[in-house]
Structure formats: C-alpha cells, structure tokens
Design an enzyme around this catalytic site. Structure first.
Site, PDB file in Angstrom:
ATOM      1  N   ILE A  85       7.127   5.701  13.156  1.00 32.17           N
ATOM      2  CA  ILE A  85       8.078   4.383  13.024  1.00 32.17           C
ATOM      3  C   ILE A  85       9.707   4.580  12.974  1.00 32.17           C
ATOM      4  O   ILE A  85      10.111   3.813  13.186  1.00 32.17           O
ATOM      5  CB  ILE A  85       7.277   3.489  11.403  1.00 32.17           C
ATOM      6  CG1 ILE A  85       6.062   3.441  11.466  1.00 32.17           C
ATOM      7  CG2 ILE A  85       7.742   2.788  11.110  1.00 32.17           C
ATOM      8  CD1 ILE A  85       5.143   3.102  10.395  1.00 32.17           C
ATOM      9  N   TYR A 108      -2.326   8.079  -1.603  1.00 29.97           N
ATOM     10  CA  TYR A 108      -1.432   7.385  -0.979  1.00 29.97           C
ATOM     11  C   TYR A 108      -0.813   6.370  -1.046  1.00 29.97           C
ATOM     12  O   TYR A 108      -0.074   6.344  -1.547  1.00 29.97           O
ATOM     13  CB  TYR A 108      -1.819   7.838   0.324  1.00 29.97           C
ATOM     14  CG  TYR A 108      -0.605   6.825   1.712  1.00 29.97           C
ATOM     15  CD1 TYR A 108      -1.134   5.703   1.911  1.00 29.97           C
ATOM     16  CD2 TYR A 108       0.417   7.636   1.403  1.00 29.97           C
ATOM     17  CE1 TYR A 108      -0.315   4.413   2.317  1.00 29.97           C
ATOM     18  CE2 TYR A 108       1.537   6.704   2.738  1.00 29.97           C
ATOM     19  CZ  TYR A 108       1.121   4.978   2.895  1.00 29.97           C
ATOM     20  OH  TYR A 108       1.896   4.331   3.350  1.00 29.97           O
ATOM     21  N   SER A 152       3.803  -0.467   1.718  1.00 31.35           N
ATOM     22  CA  SER A 152       2.295  -0.174   2.587  1.00 31.35           C
ATOM     23  C   SER A 152       1.264  -1.278   1.817  1.00 31.35           C
ATOM     24  O   SER A 152       1.466  -1.222   0.480  1.00 31.35           O
ATOM     25  CB  SER A 152       1.489   1.071   2.232  1.00 31.35           C
ATOM     26  OG  SER A 152       0.084   1.402   2.867  1.00 31.35           O
ATOM     27  N   THR A 204      -1.294  -0.570   1.478  1.00 28.79           N
ATOM     28  CA  THR A 204      -2.463   0.500   0.521  1.00 28.79           C
ATOM     29  C   THR A 204      -2.178  -0.617  -1.075  1.00 28.79           C
ATOM     30  O   THR A 204      -2.970   0.293  -1.761  1.00 28.79           O
ATOM     31  CB  THR A 204      -2.222   1.688   0.770  1.00 28.79           C
ATOM     32  OG1 THR A 204      -1.353   2.434   1.385  1.00 28.79           O
ATOM     33  CG2 THR A 204      -2.838   1.501   2.040  1.00 28.79           C
ATOM     34  N   LYS A 207       3.308   4.896  -3.055  1.00 31.88           N
ATOM     35  CA  LYS A 207       4.088   3.470  -2.544  1.00 31.88           C
ATOM     36  C   LYS A 207       3.837   2.940  -3.789  1.00 31.88           C
ATOM     37  O   LYS A 207       4.529   2.395  -4.132  1.00 31.88           O
ATOM     38  CB  LYS A 207       2.845   3.225  -1.904  1.00 31.88           C
ATOM     39  CG  LYS A 207       3.483   3.756  -0.156  1.00 31.88           C
ATOM     40  CD  LYS A 207       4.113   4.594   0.481  1.00 31.88           C
ATOM     41  CE  LYS A 207       4.485   4.990   1.175  1.00 31.88           C
ATOM     42  NZ  LYS A 207       6.183   5.289   2.347  1.00 31.88           N
ATOM     43  N   ASN A 211      -1.262  -1.441   9.989  1.00 26.75           N
ATOM     44  CA  ASN A 211      -1.601  -0.634  10.074  1.00 26.75           C
ATOM     45  C   ASN A 211      -0.229  -0.042  11.892  1.00 26.75           C
ATOM     46  O   ASN A 211      -1.017  -0.974  12.407  1.00 26.75           O
ATOM     47  CB  ASN A 211      -2.734  -0.197  10.979  1.00 26.75           C
ATOM     48  CG  ASN A 211      -3.367  -0.011   9.253  1.00 26.75           C
ATOM     49  OD1 ASN A 211      -3.832  -1.058   8.122  1.00 26.75           O
ATOM     50  ND2 ASN A 211      -4.813   0.677   9.453  1.00 26.75           N
ATOM     51  N   LYS A 261       1.801  10.414   5.098  1.00 26.84           N
ATOM     52  CA  LYS A 261       1.078   8.954   5.310  1.00 26.84           C
ATOM     53  C   LYS A 261      -0.696   8.585   5.372  1.00 26.84           C
ATOM     54  O   LYS A 261      -0.083   7.883   5.988  1.00 26.84           O
ATOM     55  CB  LYS A 261       1.670   8.394   6.043  1.00 26.84           C
ATOM     56  CG  LYS A 261       1.968   8.701   7.146  1.00 26.84           C
ATOM     57  CD  LYS A 261       1.077   7.894   8.200  1.00 26.84           C
ATOM     58  CE  LYS A 261       1.421   8.528   9.488  1.00 26.84           C
ATOM     59  NZ  LYS A 261       0.630   7.210  10.738  1.00 26.84           N
ATOM     60  N   SER A 284       7.793  17.939   9.228  1.00 30.15           N
ATOM     61  CA  SER A 284       6.686  19.044   9.007  1.00 30.15           C
ATOM     62  C   SER A 284       5.719  18.105   9.828  1.00 30.15           C
ATOM     63  O   SER A 284       4.156  18.020   9.901  1.00 30.15           O
ATOM     64  CB  SER A 284       6.848  18.340   7.686  1.00 30.15           C
ATOM     65  OG  SER A 284       6.538  16.678   7.161  1.00 30.15           O
ATOM     66  N   LEU A 307      -6.598   6.248  13.257  1.00 33.24           N
ATOM     67  CA  LEU A 307      -7.299   5.904  14.261  1.00 33.24           C
ATOM     68  C   LEU A 307      -7.171   6.322  15.471  1.00 33.24           C
ATOM     69  O   LEU A 307      -7.893   6.257  16.681  1.00 33.24           O
ATOM     70  CB  LEU A 307      -7.922   3.990  14.164  1.00 33.24           C
ATOM     71  CG  LEU A 307      -9.258   3.482  15.033  1.00 33.24           C
ATOM     72  CD1 LEU A 307     -10.300   4.445  15.281  1.00 33.24           C
ATOM     73  CD2 LEU A 307      -8.955   2.657  14.955  1.00 33.24           C
TER      74      LEU A 307
HETATM   75  C1  WQD Z   1      -7.484   2.840  10.636  1.00 32.59           C
HETATM   76  C2  WQD Z   1      -9.165   2.521  10.483  1.00 32.59           C
HETATM   77  C3  WQD Z   1     -10.933   4.157   9.837  1.00 32.59           C
HETATM   78  C4  WQD Z   1      -9.914   7.344  11.868  1.00 32.59           C
HETATM   79  C5  WQD Z   1      -3.300   3.036   7.301  1.00 32.59           C
HETATM   80  C6  WQD Z   1      -2.491   4.492   7.393  1.00 32.59           C
HETATM   81  C7  WQD Z   1      -1.754   4.337   5.977  1.00 32.59           C
HETATM   82  C8  WQD Z   1      -1.339   2.400   5.881  1.00 32.59           C
HETATM   83  C9  WQD Z   1      -2.154   1.536   5.483  1.00 32.59           C
HETATM   84  C10 WQD Z   1       1.355   2.563   6.528  1.00 32.59           C
HETATM   85  C11 WQD Z   1     -10.187   2.687   8.776  1.00 32.59           C
HETATM   86  C12 WQD Z   1     -10.689   4.156  10.309  1.00 32.59           C
HETATM   87  C13 WQD Z   1      -9.979   6.106  11.383  1.00 32.59           C
HETATM   88  C14 WQD Z   1     -11.276   7.608  12.643  1.00 32.59           C
HETATM   89  C15 WQD Z   1     -12.415   5.683  11.355  1.00 32.59           C
HETATM   90  N1  WQD Z   1       0.560   2.094   6.401  1.00 32.59           N
HETATM   91  N2  WQD Z   1     -10.906   5.770  11.355  1.00 32.59           N
HETATM   92  N3  WQD Z   1     -12.346   6.914  12.595  1.00 32.59           N
HETATM   93  O1  WQD Z   1      -6.233   4.363   6.486  1.00 32.59           O
HETATM   94  O2  WQD Z   1      -5.851   1.433   7.734  1.00 32.59           O
HETATM   95  O3  WQD Z   1      -4.219   4.179   6.669  1.00 32.59           O
HETATM   96  O4  WQD Z   1      -2.807   2.213   7.060  1.00 32.59           O
HETATM   97  O5  WQD Z   1       1.843   2.884   5.621  1.00 32.59           O
HETATM   98  O6  WQD Z   1      -0.304   5.107   6.155  1.00 32.59           O
HETATM   99  O7  WQD Z   1      -2.871   5.928   7.650  1.00 32.59           O
HETATM  100  O8  WQD Z   1      -5.587   3.654   8.509  1.00 32.59           O
HETATM  101  O9  WQD Z   1      -5.547   4.750  11.004  1.00 32.59           O
HETATM  102  O10 WQD Z   1      -6.800   6.013   8.724  1.00 32.59           O
HETATM  103  O11 WQD Z   1      -7.349   3.964   9.638  1.00 32.59           O
HETATM  104  O12 WQD Z   1     -13.242   5.737  11.635  1.00 32.59           O
HETATM  105  O13 WQD Z   1     -11.388   9.249  12.835  1.00 32.59           O
HETATM  106  O14 WQD Z   1     -10.359   3.410  11.188  1.00 32.59           O
HETATM  107  O15 WQD Z   1     -12.262   4.623   8.582  1.00 32.59           O
HETATM  108  O16 WQD Z   1     -11.267   1.874   8.927  1.00 32.59           O
HETATM  109  P1  WQD Z   1      -5.554   3.104   7.238  1.00 32.59           P
HETATM  110  P2  WQD Z   1      -7.079   4.658   9.534  1.00 32.59           P
END
Ligand code: WQD
Length: 339
Positions: free
Chosen positions: A13, A151, A126, A128, A155, A180, A86, A35, A201
């Site tokens: 971002i 995480y 976030s 979250t 935040k 996301n 993150k 990193s 994802l």
């Molecule tokens: C999304 C969905 C997983 C990987 C992210 C950022 C976090 C914050 C919020 C900004 C979930 C599923 C994932 C995979 C899967 N954003 N998944 N297989 O956890 O919502 O958090 O958005 O601050 O920084 O990390 O995002 O992309 O990890 O997961 O099924 O291999 O995809 O279970 O439902 P998440 P994610």
C-alpha cells in the site's frame, strides 16, 4: 506541495500511496526496512511517475536509527505510517514480533513528532480492530471489540497510543481502517510481492495460477455465509492509496473536524473466498486449482464496510471493482513471472 514521510513506502500500500502523492504534486520521503519489500518498488515508482523519491533504509523498531533519520529530516509536513507486519494468520504464531515491530516503531515515530513539533499523522489501521462485528456493514461507530488476532490488537493498541499522544502533546491525526486491499497498479510496475509464501488470499491465488504454488487452500467452508466461505471487503489498492492523499491533505488544510478522526476504507460490498476465485477465473480465463481445508485461527466470519462517512467527509469513494483488482493483480503476477 508538501513533504510527506511514508514509512513502509516500498511495501504494497505504501508504494501505491507514494505514486498518488507524487501525482498530486507532493514530495515523498520513503523509509523501509525491506523486511517485506524490495528495491524493485522504488524503480517501479520512478517508471510510473518519472520521479525517484528519497529512500532511506531504516529499522523503525531501532530507536537510535529512528532518531538519526529524523535528525536530518525535521522539515516534514506530514507522516503516513504504514510500516508494520500485517498478516492476521502469522501474528497468531508470532505475537511478540508483531508487538515489538508494530508498536515499537509507532512509539518511536510519535516521540520524534513530539520532540520536533511535527504534525499531521496518518495511521494505517485496519478493519480487524472491529473483531467479528455484531452488525454488518461495519461503521466507524461499531464497537472496537477484543481483537481476534495479535495483528488486530496491534492496530487497536496503536490507535489508543495515538489518542494518548494527541491528548498529551497536541497534534492532528487520522486513522484509516482499511478492509482488504488487493490488486496492483494498472501499469504493472508496482504490486503486491510478499517475500516467501503469501499469507494473504489474492497473491496466493495469482501465484497458484502462475504455477509458483501448487494449490490454493481455502480455509473453511462451514461459516455462516452464503457459500460457507469467509466474506471480506476487497478494495483496490489504488483506491486505498488515493484516500491516503486526501486524508493527509485534509490535515494540511486543517479541514479535519477534530484532532483525531477515523475512517473506514472499503467498497461497502462483501465478497466470499469462492467469489474471489470466481472473479479471478472470469477475468483471467484460468481455472484455479484449490481445495477446501480446515478453518484458519484468527479469521472472522464476515467483514465489510459502511462507507458513508468516508464518502461524505473525504469526498472519496472507490472507483474500481473486484474484477478490476483481480485483472490488475493477474497482470502484475504475469509481469514478475515473465509469463
Ligand atoms: C482473506 C480471506 C482467509 C489465504 C487482511 C490483511 C490485514 C487487514 C485485513 C489491512 C480469509 C482466506 C486466505 C489463503 C484462504 N488489512 N484465505 N486461503 O485475514 O482478511 O486480513 O485484511 O490492514 O492486514 O491481512 O486477509 O487475505 O489473509 O484472508 O482461504 O491461502 O481469505 O481465510 O477468509 P485477512 P487474507
């Protein structure tokens, strides 16, 4: 024109925000510890904008390095603070590294702002912080519930640290709670390039399609959603970046209504994991190899934004769709894999 520090400015971002800052006529100064980013992002920024912003490699969880940087950069008009670990899933297994990195860096930067009388702080927060919200869509007044991951807690605590610092030392800040962020710059000069196995994802989807990963694991299909898979608000990273420029300009022009404001950055629409896969297959023409596996710890069932406040007060709304984001993510993946 303003001089804006962008911490984590070579990250996903951060790099897109640097492009939009330059497009808006500002000067960006980037610090990053590399990193989870590479110098390729700096050359990508230059290819897009024609400008190569100053870059300084700084470990922001090292107080001395932070002090050294600010001793030669005391003329900043604003700070956009992205630098943080993150990954929700990873944070469950590495909580202490997440607290050290995400909160240590924040405290050291705020101490420099206090000591140098700097102002105008944009915090990368976030959705979250809301945990599993009781009501959807999620507004800025939705209760900040106990985070389901370290995480998310970094935040939540980060927002509290900023509040206390503002009360004690009086500066202006905006916390942007994104949902996301996905996709890549349409030029395919910058994008999401996580080092190692992707924890999010969309990069896992595109790396699977590119043959870098064998198969995508879908973490559970027994959730209370329309197809059993988790629901999220996937927002194009360029839309997120543009909101950061608007937010820092809001503070520079003193258009903020209070000295600490919060805005959700989302599309207002939720998409399930399977719908993201379908979007990818639709725009790419590829068939994705995936399997359903057990749930991932720390995941909430569903989260998507009520965008009313950001639309109204920032005069900002998303311009790109899920298909746009998957198109740009795939174009980026093919570029970096020479496909
Ligand atoms: C999304 C969905 C997983 C990987 C992210 C950022 C976090 C914050 C919020 C900004 C979930 C599923 C994932 C995979 C899967 N954003 N998944 N297989 O956890 O919502 O958090 O958005 O601050 O920084 O990390 O995002 O992309 O990890 O997961 O099924 O291999 O995809 O279970 O439902 P998440 P994610």
């Amino acid at each position: 024109m303003a001089k804006i520090l962008v911490t984590g400015g070579l990250g996903f971002i951060g790099s897109h925000t640097v492009v939009e800052l330059i497009n808006a006529g500002h000067e960006a100064v980037i610090v990053d510890d590399l990193s989870n980013a590479t110098m390729q992002a700096l050359s990508g920024i230059e290819k897009i904008t024609g400008k190569c912003p100053e870059f300084v490699r700084v470990d922001l969880k090292n107080k001395k390095e932070v002090q050294n940087f600010f001793s030669s950069h005391s003329d900043l008009d604003g700070i956009i603070h992205f630098a943080a670990f993150k990954a929700v899933g990873e944070s469950v297994y590495k909580p202490l590294e997440y607290y050290e990195n995400n909160l240590g860096s924040l405290v050291y930067i705020l101490q420099e702002m206090r000591d140098l009388s700097l102002d105008n702080f944009i915090f990368s927060s976030s959705c979250t912080v809301y945990g599993q919200a009781d009501e959807l869509p999620i507004t800025e007044n939705s209760p900040v519930k106990s985070a389901l991951s370290p995480y998310g807690n970094t935040k939540q605590v980060g927002e509290e640290i900023i509040k206390d610092a503002i009360e004690a030392h009086g500066f202006n800040a905006i916390s942007l709670r994104y949902f996301n962020p996905i996709g890549a710059h349409p030029s395919a000069e910058i994008g999401e390039s996580p080092l190692g196995v992707p924890l999010n994802l969309v990069p896992f989807v595109t790396q699977t399609a590119a043959g870098v990963r064998q198969q995508l694991s879908v973490f559970g299909n027994d959730y209370e959603t329309r197809d059993g898979t988790n629901e999220r608000d996937y927002i194009h990273v360029v839309d997120v970046a543009k909101a950061h420029v608007i937010a820092v300009e809001r503070l520079l022009k003193r258009k903020n209504l209070t000295n600490y404001e919060f805005f959700n950055l989302g599309t207002g629409t939720g998409s399930t994991v399977l719908e993201v896969i379908q979007s990818f297959e639709r725009v790419s023409g590829e068939s994705l190899n995936y399997k359903i596996v057990e749930r991932r710890r720390g995941d909430v069932t569903a989260a998507f934004a009520d965008t009313t406040k950001a639309n109204a007060e920032l005069a900002w709304k998303t311009e790109k769709t899920l298909d746009d984001a998957m198109t740009d993510a795939w174009r980026w993946e093919k570029k970096i894999r020479n496909i």
